[in-house]
Structure formats: structure tokens, C-alpha cells
Enzyme design. Structure first.
Site, PDB file in Angstrom:
ATOM      1  N   HIS A 174      -3.897  24.356  -1.415  1.00 43.19           N
ATOM      2  CA  HIS A 174      -4.831  24.016  -2.502  1.00 43.19           C
ATOM      3  C   HIS A 174      -6.279  24.335  -2.144  1.00 43.19           C
ATOM      4  CE1 HIS A 174      -1.761  20.915  -4.253  1.00 43.19           C
ATOM      5  NE2 HIS A 174      -1.437  22.154  -4.516  1.00 43.19           N
ATOM      6  N   GLY A 195       3.023  11.522   3.022  1.00 42.18           N
ATOM      7  CA  GLY A 195       1.876  11.072   2.242  1.00 42.18           C
ATOM      8  C   GLY A 195       1.610  11.877   0.989  1.00 42.18           C
ATOM      9  N   SER A 237       2.792  12.134  -3.272  1.00 41.63           N
ATOM     10  CA  SER A 237       3.475  11.369  -4.334  1.00 41.63           C
ATOM     11  C   SER A 237       4.550  12.190  -5.041  1.00 41.63           C
ATOM     12  CB  SER A 237       2.443  10.907  -5.362  1.00 41.63           C
ATOM     13  OG  SER A 237       1.802  12.041  -5.946  1.00 41.63           O
ATOM     14  N   ASN A 268       6.345   7.987   3.873  1.00 40.02           N
ATOM     15  CA  ASN A 268       5.368   7.528   2.890  1.00 40.02           C
ATOM     16  C   ASN A 268       5.279   6.012   2.931  1.00 40.02           C
ATOM     17  OD1 ASN A 268       4.102   6.900   0.224  1.00 40.02           O
ATOM     18  ND2 ASN A 268       4.325   9.093  -0.075  1.00 40.02           N
ATOM     19  N   GLU A 290       5.281   4.176   0.436  1.00 43.68           N
ATOM     20  CA  GLU A 290       6.117   3.632  -0.654  1.00 43.68           C
ATOM     21  C   GLU A 290       7.033   4.706  -1.204  1.00 43.68           C
ATOM     22  OE1 GLU A 290       2.762   4.560  -4.084  1.00 43.68           O
ATOM     23  OE2 GLU A 290       3.239   2.478  -3.593  1.00 43.68           O
TER      24      GLU A 290
HETATM   25  N1  APR Z   1       0.356   6.375   4.704  1.00 42.49           N
HETATM   26  C1  APR Z   1       1.355   7.083   4.098  1.00 42.49           C
HETATM   27  N2  APR Z   1       1.362   7.378   2.759  1.00 42.49           N
HETATM   28  C2  APR Z   1       0.332   6.898   2.030  1.00 42.49           C
HETATM   29  C3  APR Z   1      -0.724   6.132   2.599  1.00 42.49           C
HETATM   30  C4  APR Z   1      -0.674   5.880   4.009  1.00 42.49           C
HETATM   31  N3  APR Z   1      -1.618   5.162   4.624  1.00 42.49           N
HETATM   32  N4  APR Z   1      -1.592   5.796   1.608  1.00 42.49           N
HETATM   33  C5  APR Z   1      -1.102   6.334   0.468  1.00 42.49           C
HETATM   34  N5  APR Z   1       0.056   6.995   0.715  1.00 42.49           N
HETATM   35  C6  APR Z   1       0.878   7.733  -0.238  1.00 42.49           C
HETATM   36  C7  APR Z   1       0.908   7.157  -1.645  1.00 42.49           C
HETATM   37  O1  APR Z   1       1.910   6.177  -1.753  1.00 42.49           O
HETATM   38  C8  APR Z   1       1.237   8.393  -2.479  1.00 42.49           C
HETATM   39  O2  APR Z   1       2.641   8.600  -2.555  1.00 42.49           O
HETATM   40  O3  APR Z   1       0.324   9.021  -0.379  1.00 42.49           O
HETATM   41  C9  APR Z   1       0.620   9.545  -1.662  1.00 42.49           C
HETATM   42  C10 APR Z   1      -0.657  10.112  -2.259  1.00 42.49           C
HETATM   43  O4  APR Z   1      -0.337  10.690  -3.488  1.00 42.49           O
HETATM   44  P1  APR Z   1      -1.437  11.437  -4.382  1.00 42.49           P
HETATM   45  O5  APR Z   1      -2.644  10.626  -4.451  1.00 42.49           O
HETATM   46  O6  APR Z   1      -0.746  11.820  -5.642  1.00 42.49           O
HETATM   47  O7  APR Z   1      -1.807  12.730  -3.508  1.00 42.49           O
HETATM   48  P2  APR Z   1      -1.015  14.103  -3.342  1.00 42.49           P
HETATM   49  O8  APR Z   1       0.445  13.916  -3.476  1.00 42.49           O
HETATM   50  O9  APR Z   1      -1.516  14.737  -2.122  1.00 42.49           O
HETATM   51  O10 APR Z   1      -1.568  14.924  -4.630  1.00 42.49           O
HETATM   52  C11 APR Z   1      -1.126  16.246  -4.822  1.00 42.49           C
HETATM   53  O11 APR Z   1      -2.611  16.520  -6.687  1.00 42.49           O
HETATM   54  O12 APR Z   1      -4.629  15.866  -7.497  1.00 42.49           O
HETATM   55  C12 APR Z   1      -3.942  16.943  -6.982  1.00 42.49           C
HETATM   56  O13 APR Z   1      -4.706  18.851  -5.842  1.00 42.49           O
HETATM   57  C13 APR Z   1      -4.566  17.477  -5.721  1.00 42.49           C
HETATM   58  O14 APR Z   1      -3.499  18.109  -3.654  1.00 42.49           O
HETATM   59  C14 APR Z   1      -3.527  17.142  -4.655  1.00 42.49           C
HETATM   60  C15 APR Z   1      -2.237  17.076  -5.445  1.00 42.49           C
END
Ligand code: APR
Length: 240
Positions: free
Chosen positions: A113, A180, A182, A207, A209
């Protein structure tokens, strides 16, 4: 002479791995998309409509990333250690635009990204290191025009980077680990199925959750990345 083939590993990381370093995720209750509208700051249309708003959004995130309190955490460090000590190939694919994997020592890394510490000319596509703010009035080094420099990040509706290399690695890996993320954004959310396609790879989700794609994995480990990633990496290395 028989050459030993070591299992190949692909690791996909998302915003959750950098949360404990002090960087917000996107979709958690205190996430970035709870405070900003995606349509206003993270699409090509938004950049055409209001470049100042978009530049301010990424300039602020770049400043935060460069602040001294933001550092790689034990999860980033454990993955760099895995790359160093694993006998086979380890490819790190991150959705994150921060530079914490590199700062932890990871080398075989794809930022699918884009990267916050880089700028791109919207006309030529040329990419430049960028540590400071991108200003609207500044002229681009290659086309000498103002307003063509944009953050080197992939916005919604744009094609992620290095997809050919990523799919090739998913097709030959023996272990796919997602940390980490979603699982709500494609194509990254589909990597687990791609890795499983040949029936070859074992797939593991780490993750804090359950996620939208949890049922697609062979194995899940629940907990904060800074605890479960070093544990999981140690377990992997102790087996090889
Ligand atoms: N340890 C492990 N997992 C964690 C922690 C932690 N301390 N804190 C949060 N998480 C998990 C959350 O439960 C969630 O499942 O990390 C995930 C974060 O998800 P998103 O915020 O959706 O981020 P991501 O999956 O990286 O988003 C994908 O979406 O917005 C766009 O381009 C952006 O790259 C990004 C893409």
C-alpha cells in the site's frame, strides 16, 4: 547431491502490528476511519477535489511517524529475527505505510500500500524519499510543476503494488501468517485463500480478536502482537 529445500514463509501484516508502537489502526473504535472520512482523504478523487486536506492528513501522519516515541516493537523485531534465522525464504508483505519493519531490520519486504516516507509524481510516477511535509506550492523535481507531488500511498480504488511478486510467493509458500489485519480490505484479505489454493500451505492468523477471515485459517493465535508474535516465532524457529 540432494539439495535440502527449506519451507518458504509469507507473512502479511496490518495496522494491528504497529498499534503498540503508538500508531492507530484504521477500524478499531479509536481508529483513523473513526475520525476521518475515507472519501475525503484516501481516494484519487479526494486529492483532485481538495489536495490541501489530503496533504495535511498525510503530513500529520508522517510527522507522527518520525517522532522519537514511535519505534519498532517486539513483534516487528521478532519478524526481523525470523527472516535472519529461518533457513528458507521469508517474504514480508505489509499493508502498513510506516517504516517500522525496516527499522526493526526486515529486508525482504513489500509495502503493497505504499510508504509514508516517500512522495510520488502523479504525472511521471517517479518516487522520491520524503521526510518532511509535502507542500502544495512546491515544484516536482521531475516535471517542475506545482501540485503533482502526492504521498506514495495506494488509495482506495487504486491497484496495490508488486502484486505479481506477492502472488508468486503465495503460490510457492509452505506457511502463510497473517498478523494484525482485520481482513476487510482486498486483495490482502484474499491472500489466505490464495496461499491455500495449492493445498500446500499451512495458514495461521495472529490477532487480538477474531476477524472477518478467521474461519479461513488452519490455526489462530489470539493476543496482543507484542506478546504472541515473539512467542510464535520462537516456536517456529525451535522446530527448524
Ligand atoms: N495486536 C494484534 N492485533 C491487533 C492489535 C494488537 N495490539 N490491535 C489491533 N489489532 C487488530 C484488530 O483487531 C484488527 O483486526 O488489528 C486489526 C487492524 O485492522 P484494520 O484497522 O482494519 O487495519 P488493516 O487490516 O491493516 O487495514 C487494511 O485498510 O484502511 C486501509 O490501506 C489501509 O492498509 C490498510 C487497509
Amino acid at each position: 547431491m540432494h539439495q535440502q529445500i527449506h519451507p518458504g514463509v509469507v507473512v502479511l501484516t496490518g495496522a494491528g502490528i504497529s498499534k503498540e508502537s503508538g500508531l492507530h489502526t484504521f477500524r478499531d473504535p479509536d481508529g483513523i476511519w473513526a475520525r476521518y472520512d475515507v472519501e475525503e482523504v484516501a481516494t484519487p478523487e479526494a486529492f483532485r477535489r481538495n489536495p490541501a486536506l489530503v496533504q495535511d492528513f498525510y503530513n500529520a501522519r508522517r510527522r507522527q511517524l518520525r517522532s522519537p516515541e514511535i519505534c519498532p516493537n517486539p513483534a516487528h523485531l521478532a519478524l526481523a529475527d525470523l527472516e535472519r534465522r529461518w533457513p528458507g525464504e521469508v517474504l514480508m508483505v505489509t499493508q502498513n505505510i510506516d517504516d517500522l519493519h525496516e527499522r526493526a531490520g526486515t529486508r525482504n519486504l513489500i509495502h503493497m500500500h505504499g510508504e509514508l516516507l516517500k512522495a510520488r509524481c502523479a504525472r511521471s510516477g517517479r518516487v522520491y524519499e520524503r521526510l518532511g511535509d509535502i507542500k502544495l506550492e512546491e515544484r516536482c523535481p521531475c516535471c517542475n510543476l506545482a501540485g503533482t507531488l502526492r504521498p506514495h500511498v495506494v488509495w482506495f480504488g487504486e491497484m496495490p503494488l508488486e502484486m505479481g511478486r506477492i502472488f508468486a510467493a503465495l503460490g510457492r509458500c509452505d506457511l502463510f501468517i497473517a498478523i494484525g489485519t482485520s481482513g476487510q480490505v482486498h486483495p490482502a484479505a484474499g491472500f489466505v485463500e490464495e496461499a491455500r489454493r495449492g493445498g500446500r500451505a499451512r495458514t495461521v492468523e495472529l490477532n487480538v480478536e477474531e476477524t472477518a477471515i478467521s474461519p479461513l485459517f488452519h490455526e489462530r493465535v489470539t493476543g496482543a502482537a507484542t506478546r504472541i508474535v515473539p512467542e510464535y516465532v520462537e516456536k517456529l524457529l525451535s522446530r527448524h
